[in-house]
Scaffold this motif. Structure first.
Motif, PDB file in Angstrom:
ATOM      1  N   SER A  59      -4.555   2.908  -7.881  1.00  7.60           N
ATOM      2  CA  SER A  59      -3.738   4.109  -7.671  1.00  7.60           C
ATOM      3  C   SER A  59      -3.002   4.081  -6.338  1.00  7.60           C
ATOM      4  O   SER A  59      -2.046   4.842  -6.137  1.00  7.60           O
ATOM      5  CB  SER A  59      -4.622   5.357  -7.747  1.00  7.60           C
ATOM      6  OG  SER A  59      -5.720   5.247  -6.851  1.00  7.60           O
ATOM      7  N   THR A  60      -3.407   3.195  -5.408  1.00  4.77           N
ATOM      8  CA  THR A  60      -2.766   3.146  -4.090  1.00  4.77           C
ATOM      9  C   THR A  60      -2.204   1.769  -3.742  1.00  4.77           C
ATOM     10  O   THR A  60      -1.647   1.597  -2.661  1.00  4.77           O
ATOM     11  CB  THR A  60      -3.766   3.550  -2.992  1.00  4.77           C
ATOM     12  OG1 THR A  60      -4.886   2.644  -2.996  1.00  4.77           O
ATOM     13  CG2 THR A  60      -4.263   4.976  -3.198  1.00  4.77           C
ATOM     14  N   GLU A  61      -2.332   0.794  -4.638  1.00  6.88           N
ATOM     15  CA  GLU A  61      -1.921  -0.569  -4.309  1.00  6.88           C
ATOM     16  C   GLU A  61      -0.976  -1.142  -5.359  1.00  6.88           C
ATOM     17  O   GLU A  61      -1.177  -0.946  -6.557  1.00  6.88           O
ATOM     18  CB  GLU A  61      -3.143  -1.476  -4.190  1.00  6.88           C
ATOM     19  CG  GLU A  61      -4.112  -1.102  -3.079  1.00  6.88           C
ATOM     20  CD  GLU A  61      -5.431  -1.836  -3.222  1.00  6.88           C
ATOM     21  OE1 GLU A  61      -5.793  -2.595  -2.297  1.00  6.88           O
ATOM     22  OE2 GLU A  61      -6.102  -1.649  -4.259  1.00  6.88           O
TER      23      GLU A  61
ATOM     24  N   GLN B 236       5.655   3.570  -3.908  1.00  4.42           N
ATOM     25  CA  GLN B 236       6.082   4.212  -5.147  1.00  4.42           C
ATOM     26  C   GLN B 236       7.106   3.311  -5.837  1.00  4.42           C
ATOM     27  O   GLN B 236       8.223   3.115  -5.355  1.00  4.42           O
ATOM     28  CB  GLN B 236       6.708   5.584  -4.854  1.00  4.42           C
ATOM     29  CG  GLN B 236       6.925   6.452  -6.086  1.00  4.42           C
ATOM     30  CD  GLN B 236       5.629   6.966  -6.684  1.00  4.42           C
ATOM     31  OE1 GLN B 236       4.672   7.215  -5.971  1.00  4.42           O
ATOM     32  NE2 GLN B 236       5.595   7.129  -7.998  1.00  4.42           N
TER      33      GLN B 236
ATOM     34  N   GLU C 178       0.827  -1.199   0.000  1.00  2.00           N
ATOM     35  CA  GLU C 178       0.000   0.000   0.000  1.00  2.00           C
ATOM     36  C   GLU C 178       0.862   1.250   0.000  1.00  2.00           C
ATOM     37  O   GLU C 178       1.892   1.315   0.668  1.00  2.00           O
ATOM     38  CB  GLU C 178      -0.944  -0.007   1.199  1.00  2.00           C
ATOM     39  CG  GLU C 178      -1.929  -1.182   1.177  1.00  2.00           C
ATOM     40  CD  GLU C 178      -2.835  -1.213   2.390  1.00  2.00           C
ATOM     41  OE1 GLU C 178      -2.496  -0.551   3.392  1.00  2.00           O
ATOM     42  OE2 GLU C 178      -3.880  -1.893   2.337  1.00  2.00           O
ATOM     43  N   ASN C 179       0.385   2.250  -0.780  1.00  2.00           N
ATOM     44  CA  ASN C 179       1.068   3.548  -0.868  1.00  2.00           C
ATOM     45  C   ASN C 179       2.565   3.384  -1.140  1.00  2.00           C
ATOM     46  O   ASN C 179       3.420   3.982  -0.486  1.00  2.00           O
ATOM     47  CB  ASN C 179       0.846   4.359   0.425  1.00  2.00           C
ATOM     48  CG  ASN C 179      -0.625   4.609   0.674  1.00  2.00           C
ATOM     49  OD1 ASN C 179      -1.347   5.075  -0.206  1.00  2.00           O
ATOM     50  ND2 ASN C 179      -1.084   4.288   1.880  1.00  2.00           N
TER      51      ASN C 179
ATOM     52  N   GLN D 257       1.365  -2.143 -10.318  1.00  2.00           N
ATOM     53  CA  GLN D 257       0.248  -1.469  -9.666  1.00  2.00           C
ATOM     54  C   GLN D 257      -1.072  -2.080 -10.096  1.00  2.00           C
ATOM     55  O   GLN D 257      -1.283  -2.378 -11.274  1.00  2.00           O
ATOM     56  CB  GLN D 257       0.249   0.020  -9.997  1.00  2.00           C
ATOM     57  CG  GLN D 257       1.280   0.800  -9.197  1.00  2.00           C
ATOM     58  CD  GLN D 257       0.978   2.294  -9.176  1.00  2.00           C
ATOM     59  OE1 GLN D 257       1.529   3.013  -9.977  1.00  2.00           O
ATOM     60  NE2 GLN D 257       0.133   2.729  -8.260  1.00  2.00           N
TER      61      GLN D 257
END
Length: 534
Positions: free
Chosen positions: A281-283, A257, A254-255, A278
């Motif tokens: 958008s967050t995982e 980059q 999670e979160n 990915q």
């Protein structure tokens, strides 16, 4: 040193082409060249039940029979749901029977290559990737021993929207089921198919148990089995030879980059590859490959310890903290990686598709591309037919399906199997040299990177191109060994590299079918015309 690598590459290309010529592959090539938001499961079932169904008035099928369908589809995963919408849109009456219509929760089937996305557009299903937070994928980044290289998909000739996509598998499937259910001639029903109904060698339909436990039979001229990798119906329709070379251990970071945005990440770790990509958008999905069929136990903490002590030190520093946090969170999933070459037993009244029919190692994310390509092909074959009632003639005609699908399926299947074998670590020096050469070959850029990535993306489904690049890597490895000063030991290792490469790819090609893969126009089924009485 760069000059040595260049000469090694040139030498490799020449030797590879000569070898291919002797195998007759170049001649084959020339011959061939000529010639709405996500709805929950209850709403899906409500829509499906509202579709028109009826039992036979004349009692032909009995009191517990369901009739008036042109096609029965067993399974509503990616292949089944896409096929239901496709055939329904063409006017066929479709009855889909799916074991569980709730949203699936899987750790694979989450990356669609650009070639598969193009097929999705062709089927009119690209909008199913909307409103599920799907992410664009424009290439791959490969990491090895502290070095990395980025390979971009060759998308210059396509519309700007064309790229790969990664997403939650369950969300994507629900969107396709939802879209199929909007067609009045498509019925989705939750039930478990227990057997195929056969009469005089012809499949007439299926027997299934509804979610309420009622035993029913359903009849249609054509039954298409798409019940996935754990299919219990495939044995009567093909000769299954399932191999399980490894298992995936799945995590969600999670979160996090990733080092390269909008890229799949492959870490050439020891003992086998690790994948990151990915899915929202967050995982970020992480898949750790564990060779063999036995994995460390999750319940007693062995798996968490393995991931922290063996895997974590090999992931890029930018991902390390998120990876450890995901392990500590404890939502660890495992799944066996299955491969199975397509070996059909043509049966009147029935057809196999999807993972029930053909599987490959999921390392390259090619499964959905093969399935969607198969659906486009089947749709085109069925379109000229007014009805499907002549089962023997239809079965004979659809034998062409098994040959026409080979350029796409065999390329993706062979690449997946060969690449996995090369990417796995080994104490053997020849295999290490092959692995190192593969990374360096892809890092050269130009045709050495664009060629392999176009094969992986599904944009260039040419088996011959795959064989050329694979052996170019092998002879590139040999060239690096022999230059500038060959020695008997290096020559011995070089010979083992070529033999090892042959031992990897040729068995896969043999399982795929040499004639169908490289000589498709010599197969009589290639020229099958639609039956006159259909």
């Amino acid at each position: 040193m760069a000059d040595q690598y260049t000469w090694g590459l040139i030498l490799g290309a020449v030797v590879g082409l000569v070898a291919l010529y002797n195998l007759g592959l170049l001649a084959v090539y020339n011959f061939v060249m000529k010639n709405k938001s996500d709805e929950d499961a209850d709403s899906l079932r409500t829509k499906s039940s509202a579709a028109k169904t009826a039992s036979s008035d004349n009692g032909e099928y009995g009191s517990n029979a369901v009739g008036e369908a042109d096609v029965i589809i067993v399974g509503a995963g990616v292949a089944g749901a896409a096929l239901a919408h496709t055939l329904g849109k063409d006017g066929r009456r479709v009855h889909v029977i799916e074991r569980d219509l709730s949203e699936p929760d899987r750790i694979v089937g989450e990356l669609l290559q650009p070639g598969g996305y193009l097929k999705l557009i062709e089927l009119g299903l690209a909008d199913c990737l909307e409103k599920i937070d799907a992410q664009r994928v424009v290439g791959y980044a490969i990491f090895k021993d502290g070095r990395d290289t980025q390979l971009s998909y060759p998308l210059e000739k396509f519309h700007s929207d064309v790229a790969g996509r990664s997403f939650h598998n369950g969300r994507f499937i629900q969107r396709m089921r939802e879209k199929a259910a909007t067609l009045s001639n498509v019925r989705l029903e939750q039930g478990t198919v227990t057997s195929l109904l056969e009469e005089k060698g012809i499949i007439k339909g299926v027997q299934y148990k509804t979610k309420d436990g009622q035993e029913l039979t359903a009849y249609a001229p054509l039954t298409i089995v798409c019940d996935g990798c754990f299919s219990n119906l495939r044995r009567s329709l093909c000769n299954p030879k399932v191999d399980v070379p490894s298992c995936f251990v799945g995590l969600v970071l999670e979160n996090c980059q990733l080092p390269y945005a909008n890229n799949g990440h492959v870490i050439l770790a020891n003992p086998s590859p690790i994948l990151f990509y990915q899915i929202s958008s967050t995982e970020v999905r992480c898949l750790v490959d564990v060779p063999g069929q036995k994995v460390p136990s999750i319940s007693n903490g062995e798996m968490a310890n393995y991931l922290k002590t063996v895997v974590a030190p090999q992931v890029p520093p930018q991902i390390y903290d998120s990876f450890v946090a995901a392990v500590d969170k404890g939502n660890i999933r495992t799944m066996p990686n299955r491969s199975m070459p397509a070996d059909p037993q043509p049966t009147p009244g029935a057809l196999l598709m999807g993972d029930a029919f053909n599987m490959r190692h999921p390392l390259t994310g090619g499964g959905m591309t093969v399935a969607l390509s198969d659906i486009v092909l089947l749709r085109n074959l069925l379109r000229p037919l007014r009805n499907l009632n002549n089962a023997p003639a239809l079965s004979k005609y659809l034998e062409s399906f098994y040959t026409l699908r080979k350029p796409v399926s065999s390329t993706i299947n062979t690449l997946a199997g060969a690449l996995y074998r090369v990417f796995c670590a080994s104490p053997d020096e020849a295999k290490r040299e092959m692995r190192d050469a593969c990374f360096d070959y892809l890092s050269l850029g130009g045709l050495c990177s664009s060629g392999p990535i176009s094969l992986l993306s599904g944009l260039n489904p040419r088996p011959l191109s795959l064989v050329v690049h694979f052996f170019a890597v092998a002879v590139y490895a040999v060239g690096r060994l022999l230059l500038p000063y060959p020695s008997p030991y290096r020559m011995w290792i070089g010979a083992r590299i070529i033999l090892g490469a042959s031992g990897i790819i040729f068995p896969i090609i043999k399982a795929e079918g040499v004639r169908q893969m490289f000589f498709p126009v010599t197969v009589p089924a290639y020229y099958r015309a639609p039956p006159v009485k259909c």
